[in-house]
Design a protein around this motif. Sequence first.
Motif, short mmCIF file in Angstrom:
data_model
loop_
_atom_site.label_atom_id
_atom_site.label_comp_id
_atom_site.label_asym_id
_atom_site.label_seq_id
_atom_site.Cartn_x
_atom_site.Cartn_y
_atom_site.Cartn_z
N PHE A 121 0.85 -1.19 0.00
CA PHE A 121 0.00 0.00 0.00
C PHE A 121 0.89 1.26 0.00
O PHE A 121 0.94 2.00 0.98
CB PHE A 121 -0.91 0.01 1.23
CG PHE A 121 -1.73 -1.25 1.39
CD1 PHE A 121 -2.88 -1.46 0.63
CD2 PHE A 121 -1.35 -2.23 2.30
CE1 PHE A 121 -3.64 -2.61 0.78
CE2 PHE A 121 -2.10 -3.38 2.46
CZ PHE A 121 -3.25 -3.58 1.69
N PRO A 122 1.59 1.50 -1.10
CA PRO A 122 2.59 2.58 -1.12
C PRO A 122 2.01 3.98 -0.94
O PRO A 122 2.72 4.90 -0.55
CB PRO A 122 3.26 2.43 -2.48
CG PRO A 122 2.25 1.71 -3.33
CD PRO A 122 1.53 0.80 -2.40
N ASN A 123 0.73 4.15 -1.24
CA ASN A 123 0.11 5.47 -1.14
C ASN A 123 -0.77 5.62 0.09
O ASN A 123 -1.50 6.60 0.21
CB ASN A 123 -0.70 5.74 -2.40
CG ASN A 123 0.15 5.73 -3.65
OD1 ASN A 123 1.24 6.31 -3.69
ND2 ASN A 123 -0.31 5.05 -4.69
N SER A 124 -0.70 4.64 1.00
CA SER A 124 -1.53 4.67 2.20
C SER A 124 -0.70 5.02 3.42
O SER A 124 0.47 4.65 3.51
CB SER A 124 -2.19 3.29 2.42
OG SER A 124 -2.92 2.89 1.27
N PHE A 125 -1.30 5.70 4.38
CA PHE A 125 -0.61 6.09 5.60
C PHE A 125 -0.73 4.94 6.60
O PHE A 125 -1.83 4.56 6.99
CB PHE A 125 -1.24 7.36 6.18
CG PHE A 125 -0.43 8.00 7.27
CD1 PHE A 125 0.36 9.10 7.01
CD2 PHE A 125 -0.45 7.48 8.56
CE1 PHE A 125 1.12 9.68 8.02
CE2 PHE A 125 0.31 8.05 9.56
CZ PHE A 125 1.09 9.16 9.29
#
Length: 325
Positions: A121-125
């Motif tokens: 999940f590279p774009n998730s915090f």
Amino acid sequence: MLPTLTPSGFFWPRTELGTDVKVHEWIRQLQSQEEFSKKNWDAVVFGVPLSRSSISASGASEFPEAFRRSWKGFSTYNLDFQKDLQQLKVADLGDVKMHFTDIPQCHSNIKQTIIDVRKQFPNSFPIAIGGDHSITAMLVSGLNELEPDKEIGILQFDTHLDLRSLDDHGPTNGTPIRNLIQNGVIKGENVYNIGLHGFFNGQSLIQYAREHKVNCITLKEARKRGLTETVKEALSQLEKKVDTIYVTIDMDVLDIGFAPGVPASTPGGMRTDELFDAVYSAGLSTKTAAMDIVCLDPTRDHQAQPTVKAGTYTFLTFLTALMNR
């Protein structure tokens, strides 16, 4: 599913969202490989149910489940900011797998989990729900291993320095910051610890902090300046020095009157409203890239669960800041 994660032991039944949505109806608890293949989550949450590495008796491993159970008591609407968290897509990935007796294996699993979560999940915090404070060293080490060229800074809310000797204590909840400094993962000068107070840090630890230029900001100092302004200044300094900021929230930073359910509760700590304001400011920084909430022991909490509720409120406040960036 990721190899070091296991489904949560507690799931809320899925329902259609109505008008007044509660947190348990909104956060999506992932249960299948198909759901894990989706990439569009704004934030991903996972539990780290480890407390065997605590230097004092602790049931902090019970917080991830208590945290999930508490969701029903909270609306997604934040009245203070007149914003609805439903604008965010948040997924619960489950819990890191824990070995019953092998703490190094548990720590290895934690480190691998944050690496896998960032890849998946590279774009998730990512937000970790502990667990004792030893998990922070593993999570930050994993982020460093994934991106070794990036300088990581730590914004820490804590009563304690967490700089105890690794030779004496090993990788416990009393040593995570020293662990990271000693192993070259972070620089002491890139640690800002806000909330220190009272009679709970020995002189040898303070000396180590001075030698390694750890930025120690007592609660007394922070209150004189204002908690929000203190956090903003710490972030401003960090943003000039590092590529990413990791926020770690040790719930024992709160006064015992507000948080009886922590392993090392103390008088003289923060009020809950002060912590919420501080955490909100921390979440606004675009360099803040991951966070954890640690050292909350539901087994010590009062019947009304003030500490568990404070932990969940902290989490939701941080999400509000992410939404308002």
